[in-house]
Design a protein around this motif. Sequence first.
Motif, PDB file in Angstrom:
ATOM      1  N   ALA A  84       0.791  -1.277  -0.248  1.00 31.11           N
ATOM      2  CA  ALA A  84       0.332   0.299  -0.361  1.00 31.11           C
ATOM      3  C   ALA A  84       0.822   0.897  -0.105  1.00 31.11           C
ATOM      4  O   ALA A  84       0.404   2.234   0.819  1.00 31.11           O
ATOM      5  N   GLY A  85       1.881   1.472  -0.810  1.00 33.13           N
ATOM      6  CA  GLY A  85       2.518   2.808  -0.836  1.00 33.13           C
ATOM      7  C   GLY A  85       2.045   3.596  -1.256  1.00 33.13           C
ATOM      8  O   GLY A  85       2.418   5.035  -0.793  1.00 33.13           O
ATOM      9  N   SER A  86       0.894   3.423  -2.188  1.00 32.41           N
ATOM     10  CA  SER A  86       0.620   4.566  -3.433  1.00 32.41           C
ATOM     11  C   SER A  86      -0.515   5.844  -1.946  1.00 32.41           C
ATOM     12  O   SER A  86      -0.843   6.532  -1.770  1.00 32.41           O
ATOM     13  N   SER A  87      -0.938   4.315  -1.553  1.00 31.94           N
ATOM     14  CA  SER A  87      -2.354   4.724  -0.380  1.00 31.94           C
ATOM     15  C   SER A  87      -1.470   6.094   0.650  1.00 31.94           C
ATOM     16  O   SER A  87      -1.659   6.555   1.549  1.00 31.94           O
ATOM     17  N   ALA A  88      -0.425   5.299   0.396  1.00 32.47           N
ATOM     18  CA  ALA A  88       0.525   5.890   1.891  1.00 32.47           C
ATOM     19  C   ALA A  88       0.311   7.191   1.679  1.00 32.47           C
ATOM     20  O   ALA A  88       0.607   8.171   2.459  1.00 32.47           O
TER      21      ALA A  88
END
Length: 334
Positions: free
Chosen positions: A120-124
């Motif tokens: 979940a890198g993008s939502s972080a």
Amino acid sequence: MSHGIIETTAYARAGLLGNPTDGYFGKTISIIVRNFGARISLYPSPELQIEPQEQDINVYRNIYHLVDSVKLTGYYGGSRLIKAAIKRFCEYAEEQQIRLTSKNFTIRYHSSIPRQVGLAGSSAIITATMRALMEYYQVEIPVEILPTLILSAEMDELGINAGLQDRVAQVYEGCVYMDFNEETMQQQRRGNYERLDPALLPKLYMAYKIDLGKVSGAVFNDVRARFDKGDKEVIKTINEMASLAEAGKEAILKQDEKALHELMNENFDLRCKIMNISDSNKDLIATARRCGASAKFTGSGGSIIGVYKDDEVLNKLVVELKKINARVIKPYIF
């Protein structure tokens, strides 16, 4: 009001049970993983500026560098995520009739979350941006609404296909049980979220492929289309996966390590029934299980999570997974 530098962070997340049913009115349990995070720095400046990071700059050493870069971070870096977050934040303020003061800022991001491995890198990046904007403009967004706003920045603005689970975990932090009951979702555009005490969790390990960004982990899956068509097998399997999260909540509260171990294995085995899994991912799971640990995906593949009994099993995991170029870590949850 004068502001210095505002710094905010949102951490990686790992699905413990029930994923990927969050996009299908299911139930999930997720933890955040403080070992990795996306950090935002925001400070006042004459113009509004998003500072590009390495993956946003279109200068390459040669043609192969360009190809590698696209494989790893796609055709866009993180600036588009920040733009989408700023746009949705501004629209939220307008909907709530909150007038944002006319003061500009420079924003930059840094992320240590491994790419393309389902953490979940993008939502972080979006979550940390929202937190920075809330602080800068002194706008409160209720904790139960924020994940839906973050998801809308990804889905509605950028067309990224995603469910609510990651954003809920990143906003609430710790360990969260989520029930995405269809009626509740349609009435309030969110599920019911309940914090579980992370201190009740057994020993957990995570492992991820170091070179996965370069190896295509993408395998074609048509679960969404089949679910929407009412495919009986898909619906039955999704319901079974969702019920694992319910059983998992009980197991966590009772500190029943054995039950949790079995539920996590079952989660992955059910996933295999309706989704294609790449050989590289199957290898990760099989290797970890041979060491005596349970193993399932943290997200959509590339990294796994499970319960291990003792240091002997942990050492075995480190040695065996290293042979297939995977790194083992103990997730810090709180």
